[in-house]
Scaffold this motif. Structure first.
Motif, mmCIF file in Angstrom:
data_model
loop_
_atom_site.group_PDB
_atom_site.id
_atom_site.type_symbol
_atom_site.label_atom_id
_atom_site.label_comp_id
_atom_site.label_asym_id
_atom_site.label_seq_id
_atom_site.Cartn_x
_atom_site.Cartn_y
_atom_site.Cartn_z
ATOM 1 N N LYS A 4 0.714 -1.292 -0.332
ATOM 2 C CA LYS A 4 -0.109 0.018 -0.222
ATOM 3 C C LYS A 4 0.621 1.496 0.142
ATOM 4 N N THR A 5 0.636 2.235 -1.008
ATOM 5 C CA THR A 5 1.086 3.542 -0.779
ATOM 6 C C THR A 5 1.255 4.286 0.378
ATOM 7 N N ALA A 6 2.879 4.348 0.950
ATOM 8 C CA ALA A 6 2.495 5.310 2.216
ATOM 9 C C ALA A 6 3.004 6.672 2.132
ATOM 10 N N THR A 7 2.829 7.377 0.576
ATOM 11 C CA THR A 7 2.741 8.730 0.135
ATOM 12 C C THR A 7 1.746 8.415 -0.962
ATOM 13 N N GLU A 115 6.638 4.664 -2.441
ATOM 14 C CA GLU A 115 5.438 3.849 -2.325
ATOM 15 C C GLU A 115 5.242 2.446 -1.626
ATOM 16 N N TYR A 116 6.481 1.649 -0.715
ATOM 17 C CA TYR A 116 6.461 0.662 -0.683
ATOM 18 C C TYR A 116 5.947 1.092 0.993
ATOM 19 N N GLY A 117 5.128 -0.214 1.233
ATOM 20 C CA GLY A 117 4.709 -0.545 3.023
ATOM 21 C C GLY A 117 3.870 0.913 3.411
ATOM 22 N N GLU A 118 3.476 1.007 4.654
ATOM 23 C CA GLU A 118 3.098 1.794 5.282
ATOM 24 C C GLU A 118 4.333 3.394 5.745
ATOM 25 N N PRO A 119 3.529 4.686 6.307
ATOM 26 C CA PRO A 119 3.721 5.766 6.727
ATOM 27 C C PRO A 119 4.353 4.987 7.838
ATOM 28 N N ASP A 120 3.707 4.713 8.944
ATOM 29 C CA ASP A 120 4.321 4.515 10.784
ATOM 30 C C ASP A 120 5.910 3.243 10.275
ATOM 31 N N GLU A 133 20.739 -14.293 9.715
ATOM 32 C CA GLU A 133 21.046 -13.282 10.680
ATOM 33 C C GLU A 133 19.423 -12.068 9.832
ATOM 34 N N ARG A 134 18.937 -12.150 9.975
ATOM 35 C CA ARG A 134 17.338 -11.028 9.844
ATOM 36 C C ARG A 134 18.084 -9.771 9.761
ATOM 37 N N LEU A 135 19.057 -8.916 9.094
ATOM 38 C CA LEU A 135 19.874 -7.610 9.741
ATOM 39 C C LEU A 135 19.427 -6.937 8.709
ATOM 40 N N GLY A 136 19.215 -5.492 9.104
ATOM 41 C CA GLY A 136 18.906 -4.735 8.017
ATOM 42 C C GLY A 136 20.235 -4.431 8.157
ATOM 43 N N GLN A 137 19.910 -3.304 6.640
ATOM 44 C CA GLN A 137 20.881 -1.817 6.598
ATOM 45 C C GLN A 137 20.643 -1.014 6.731
ATOM 46 N N THR A 138 21.296 0.484 7.388
ATOM 47 C CA THR A 138 21.144 1.622 7.340
ATOM 48 C C THR A 138 21.774 2.613 6.100
ATOM 49 N N SER A 139 22.130 2.098 5.389
ATOM 50 C CA SER A 139 23.154 3.110 4.481
ATOM 51 C C SER A 139 22.036 3.972 3.693
ATOM 52 N N CYS A 140 20.149 3.261 3.304
ATOM 53 C CA CYS A 140 19.048 3.742 2.707
ATOM 54 C C CYS A 140 18.242 2.874 3.895
ATOM 55 N N PHE A 141 17.445 3.620 4.311
ATOM 56 C CA PHE A 141 16.289 3.558 5.454
ATOM 57 C C PHE A 141 15.271 4.812 5.798
ATOM 58 N N ARG A 142 14.656 3.650 5.910
ATOM 59 C CA ARG A 142 12.716 5.140 6.112
ATOM 60 C C ARG A 142 12.422 5.233 6.808
ATOM 61 N N PHE A 143 11.435 5.598 7.681
ATOM 62 C CA PHE A 143 11.243 6.550 8.992
ATOM 63 C C PHE A 143 10.514 7.960 8.669
ATOM 64 N N LEU A 183 11.659 -5.073 5.463
ATOM 65 C CA LEU A 183 12.838 -4.595 5.178
ATOM 66 C C LEU A 183 12.556 -3.938 2.981
ATOM 67 N N PHE A 184 12.824 -3.451 2.608
ATOM 68 C CA PHE A 184 12.865 -3.314 1.388
ATOM 69 C C PHE A 184 14.090 -4.378 0.943
ATOM 70 N N PRO A 185 12.583 -4.641 -0.745
ATOM 71 C CA PRO A 185 13.061 -5.974 -1.580
ATOM 72 C C PRO A 185 14.592 -6.213 -1.090
ATOM 73 N N LYS A 186 15.187 -7.446 -1.618
ATOM 74 C CA LYS A 186 16.149 -7.269 -1.488
ATOM 75 C C LYS A 186 17.187 -6.640 -3.338
ATOM 76 N N LYS A 187 16.881 -7.239 -4.046
ATOM 77 C CA LYS A 187 16.858 -6.130 -5.214
ATOM 78 C C LYS A 187 17.617 -4.295 -5.676
ATOM 79 N N TRP A 188 16.492 -4.163 -4.791
ATOM 80 C CA TRP A 188 16.631 -3.022 -4.726
ATOM 81 C C TRP A 188 17.735 -1.763 -4.403
ATOM 82 N N VAL A 189 18.079 -2.918 -2.988
ATOM 83 C CA VAL A 189 19.447 -1.943 -2.448
ATOM 84 C C VAL A 189 20.418 -3.137 -2.374
#
Length: 277
Positions: A4-7, A115-120, A133-143, A183-189
């Motif tokens: 669902k569009t986040a913005t 457009e990915y996910g919800e605004p919150d 390990e389910r680990l995120g990368q903060t080189s690109c992240f949304r909040f 997490l954003f789709p793996k292939k994006w970043v």
């Protein structure tokens, strides 16, 4: 598949970055702005939180580093000054923001990141370094501004202890966001060393490639866009195959000859084409 569009389409997309100290000059922020402007559907804002706005191009909104009265951890690999962005307020910026490291290379549209996910949602890029390990990368992240206050408070209570425990700020964020991260789709970043380089021995005959579906290329581990353009695995590496092969005689390379042979890249034209103002 996009969620669902986040913005909304008429919302201003907000890109932020942070620049402190002397490691990254103004040209990093300027080139990042150039790449964003070519790969996003307006309207958008580009805000750089910095302690030195000298020579930053006028299109960039420079704002002071958010205050954080702590002693930053020492002898740690994580980029803990990013914790300044986790406060209740972030300059005059409110709402959803997409954070980008200064040394990323953008190769396709950024619109899907809004457009990915919800605004919150707090959404990190996938980190391939620890596949178990389910680990995120903060080189690109949304909040959303203000949603990470609990992380900042926890970090402020024991900065060195938190850094010693988690090592990287991205692991701390992944493990401690209230309600969990997405997490954003793996292939994006895509991680340049892990996803773009050619395997040995093709690395001596073919330049690194842009992985299918990639939108952003990140450069962790001491290999920067300038190195990729010059055909260097690190700033101290040879920039041609002959000199690189000669370096195998170095005692430290003789201990791990295959690793040395793998650590060679040809000059990367697509980095030069994209990493510019």
């Amino acid at each position: 598949m996009l969620k669902k569009t986040a913005t909304k389409n008429d919302d201003v997309k907000q890109i932020i970055c942070i620049k402190w100290g002397t490691k990254y000059g103004a040209h990093y922020a300027n080139k990042l702005y150039g790449m964003v402007s070519r790969n996003i559907t307006p309207p958008f804002r580009f805000i750089c939180f910095t302690d030195d706005p000298t020579d930053v191009r006028p299109e960039i909104e420079c704002q002071e580093l958010p205050p954080l009265d702590v002693t930053m951890p020492t002898n740690t690999l994580g980029k803990w000054p990013k914790s300044r962005l986790w406060g209740e307020k972030l300059g005059d910026v409110t709402g959803v923001v997409l954070f980008l490291d200064l040394d990323v290379v953008i190769v396709d549209s950024l619109d899907p990141f809004f457009e990915y996910g919800e605004p919150d949602d707090v959404i990190l890029s996938y980190n391939p370094s620890n596949p178990l390990e389910r680990l995120g990368q903060t080189s690109c992240f949304r909040f959303k501004v203000g949603s990470l206050v609990s992380l900042q408070e926890k970090f402020k209570s024991d900065p060195q202890g938190i850094a010693d425990k988690y090592r990287f700020e991205q692991r701390f964020v992944t493990r401690n966001v209230p309600g969990g991260v997405k997490l954003f789709p793996k292939k994006w970043v895509a991680h340049f060393r892990r996803k773009c380089r050619q395997p040995f021995p093709l690395n001596y005959f073919k330049a690194p490639k842009i992985p299918k579906g990639a939108r952003i290329i990140i450069f962790p581990g001491g290999l920067y866009p300038t190195n990729a353009i010059n055909g260097q695995y690190t700033s101290k590496s040879a920039d041609n195959a002959l000199d690189h092969l000669k370096q195998i005689k170095d005692p430290k390379n003789l201990k791990h000859p295959l690793r040395h042979l793998r650590h060679f890249i040809l000059p990367v034209g697509w980095v030069k084409e994209n990493w510019k103002e």
